[in-house]
Scaffold this motif. Sequence first.
Motif, PDB file in Angstrom:
ATOM      1  N   PHE A  37      51.772 -14.246  46.987  1.00 45.19           N
ATOM      2  CA  PHE A  37      52.121 -15.034  48.163  1.00 45.19           C
ATOM      3  C   PHE A  37      53.581 -15.451  48.076  1.00 45.19           C
ATOM      4  N   GLU A  38      54.257 -15.394  49.224  1.00 41.96           N
ATOM      5  CA  GLU A  38      55.623 -15.913  49.277  1.00 41.96           C
ATOM      6  C   GLU A  38      55.566 -17.439  49.336  1.00 41.96           C
ATOM      7  N   VAL A  39      56.418 -18.090  48.540  1.00 43.24           N
ATOM      8  CA  VAL A  39      56.441 -19.551  48.515  1.00 43.24           C
ATOM      9  C   VAL A  39      57.889 -20.041  48.455  1.00 43.24           C
TER      10      VAL A  39
ATOM     11  N   LYS B  45      55.479 -24.676  48.413  1.00 43.02           N
ATOM     12  CA  LYS B  45      54.794 -24.564  49.691  1.00 43.02           C
ATOM     13  C   LYS B  45      54.799 -23.128  50.175  1.00 43.02           C
ATOM     14  N   ARG B  46      53.685 -22.707  50.774  1.00 40.94           N
ATOM     15  CA  ARG B  46      53.542 -21.333  51.268  1.00 40.94           C
ATOM     16  C   ARG B  46      54.612 -21.032  52.306  1.00 40.94           C
ATOM     17  N   ALA B  47      55.250 -19.888  52.173  1.00 40.91           N
ATOM     18  CA  ALA B  47      56.282 -19.465  53.109  1.00 40.91           C
ATOM     19  C   ALA B  47      55.697 -18.426  54.061  1.00 40.91           C
TER      20      ALA B  47
ATOM     21  N   ILE C 289      63.089 -16.676  48.462  1.00 34.97           N
ATOM     22  CA  ILE C 289      61.683 -16.990  48.289  1.00 34.97           C
ATOM     23  C   ILE C 289      61.235 -16.716  46.857  1.00 34.97           C
ATOM     24  N   GLY C 290      60.154 -17.398  46.470  1.00 33.73           N
ATOM     25  CA  GLY C 290      59.509 -17.133  45.200  1.00 33.73           C
ATOM     26  C   GLY C 290      58.118 -16.581  45.464  1.00 33.73           C
ATOM     27  N   TYR C 291      57.373 -16.300  44.393  1.00 36.33           N
ATOM     28  CA  TYR C 291      56.042 -15.725  44.558  1.00 36.33           C
ATOM     29  C   TYR C 291      55.034 -16.457  43.685  1.00 36.33           C
ATOM     30  N   ALA C 292      53.874 -16.714  44.276  1.00 32.44           N
ATOM     31  CA  ALA C 292      52.722 -17.218  43.537  1.00 32.44           C
ATOM     32  C   ALA C 292      51.638 -16.151  43.624  1.00 32.44           C
TER      33      ALA C 292
ATOM     34  N   LEU D   5      54.590 -10.595  37.735  1.00 28.74           N
ATOM     35  CA  LEU D   5      55.236 -10.295  39.013  1.00 28.74           C
ATOM     36  C   LEU D   5      55.583  -8.818  39.165  1.00 28.74           C
ATOM     37  N   LYS D   6      55.674  -8.080  38.064  1.00 26.07           N
ATOM     38  CA  LYS D   6      55.964  -6.653  38.137  1.00 26.07           C
ATOM     39  C   LYS D   6      54.843  -5.880  38.837  1.00 26.07           C
ATOM     40  N   PHE D   7      53.603  -6.425  38.771  1.00 30.28           N
ATOM     41  CA  PHE D   7      52.485  -5.748  39.437  1.00 30.28           C
ATOM     42  C   PHE D   7      52.625  -5.804  40.962  1.00 30.28           C
ATOM     43  N   ARG D   8      53.430  -6.723  41.470  1.00 31.25           N
ATOM     44  CA  ARG D   8      53.656  -6.788  42.911  1.00 31.25           C
ATOM     45  C   ARG D   8      54.427  -5.552  43.378  1.00 31.25           C
TER      46      ARG D   8
END
Length: 419
Positions: free
Chosen positions: A202-204, A210-212, A229-232, A267-270
């Motif tokens: 998810f982009e945050v 907070k969810r983006a 953006i970051g990722y969760a 995060l590499k799996f994304r």
Amino acid sequence: MITLPLADIKAKIKEQSSLSEDEVNQKIKAKLDQLSGLISEEGAAHIIANELGVKLIIPGEKLKLKSILPGMKNIEVTGKVTRKFELREFNTEKRSGKIASFIISDETGFIRVLLWNDQTDKFEEIKEGNIITIKNGYIRENNGRKELHLNESAEMIINPKGVEITVLEETVARKKLSELAEGDDNVEVLATIVQVFDPRFFEVDPNTGKRAIQKEGKFYAGDKEIENIGYAYVMNLFLDDGSDNVRTVLWRNQIQKLLGLTNEEVLKFREDPASFENVKTDLLGTIVKVVGRVKKNDAFERLELIANLIFKDIDPEEEIKKLAAETPKTEPIAITTETEKKPVVEEKTPDTTPQPVVEPIPAVEPEPAPKLPEEESVAEEEIFPDEDTSAVENAVKESDAENDKDVMSIDDLEDINKN
């Protein structure tokens, strides 16, 4: 509003008056009869206490943790620190600040303590095993759990002289998957991973968690545009212990523990989802121990286990010992045997009565075992749940009327906002 249990009201009346328990019950019954059932038994007890001048709540009174009730203010309690969490900084659209929490226990129970802003300056001094006295704290309720909050007016004393505390240990209930029920909290299961789904990203907003949401090629958290953006991420798997199977939800910290990877490695799996196939294969058949809470997913009408902690390296011998210790012992049954005697066979006249013909029962083909469901979209959950608490339920609650402070969930030490 403070709701005092009826038993506690009666006990207070007995303590502060010369009435016996029977006399207290008679007065309450008489008051109920007088008011023709217009009030509850608790309400009648409150009236009796008021008539007798009994103080049910005494400001500044030293309380045992079991006696603490939501809505209480300016209370004083003492307990031993049995668990300490991390200090977190938060930054929302409304405000920013610091929050930290820990668990204190006494011989009657335990409660989560939350420190706000300047009160967190003492957090580094607090160690597990310390005895803490808190004055002028206030109690809030969050999802059925009580929280002790400290703002600027509260006082905290670390290791007061001459004070000793015997603690009631916080327990974890071991259950079979078939025994799980909605609302179970701090429950432990031991099961085998039988199905693994790909992690979902998810982009945050990296500053608030907070969810983006993407709009016209740009990302927004609420009305705020997020440039970087970051990722969760979240991952689902199915556990089976022979009694049942249950979908289990893992968030960031638990995924890293299960996979033995860092945040950057996950995060590499994304970018390369195919590389996760070998990971899924390796996880199948792995025995894990999960501590978490049970929640009903209304979207799919099923129970789900939200993992707060997950343990991969399980010692079978240790678990067998634990299971044996939890299994109630039964008295052995003495079995006596008698000398074997040969049965006396009596001769009988053959029965010539025609017997009914019994039709053979056709064989029934066994039903195939039900398949585990395919991956379904998971109802939106928290982005960064805390390492060893329940998941995020509410990030910032309504302002406290007296202290004018937003009250944050005890569970929210990593994710500040819930989308």
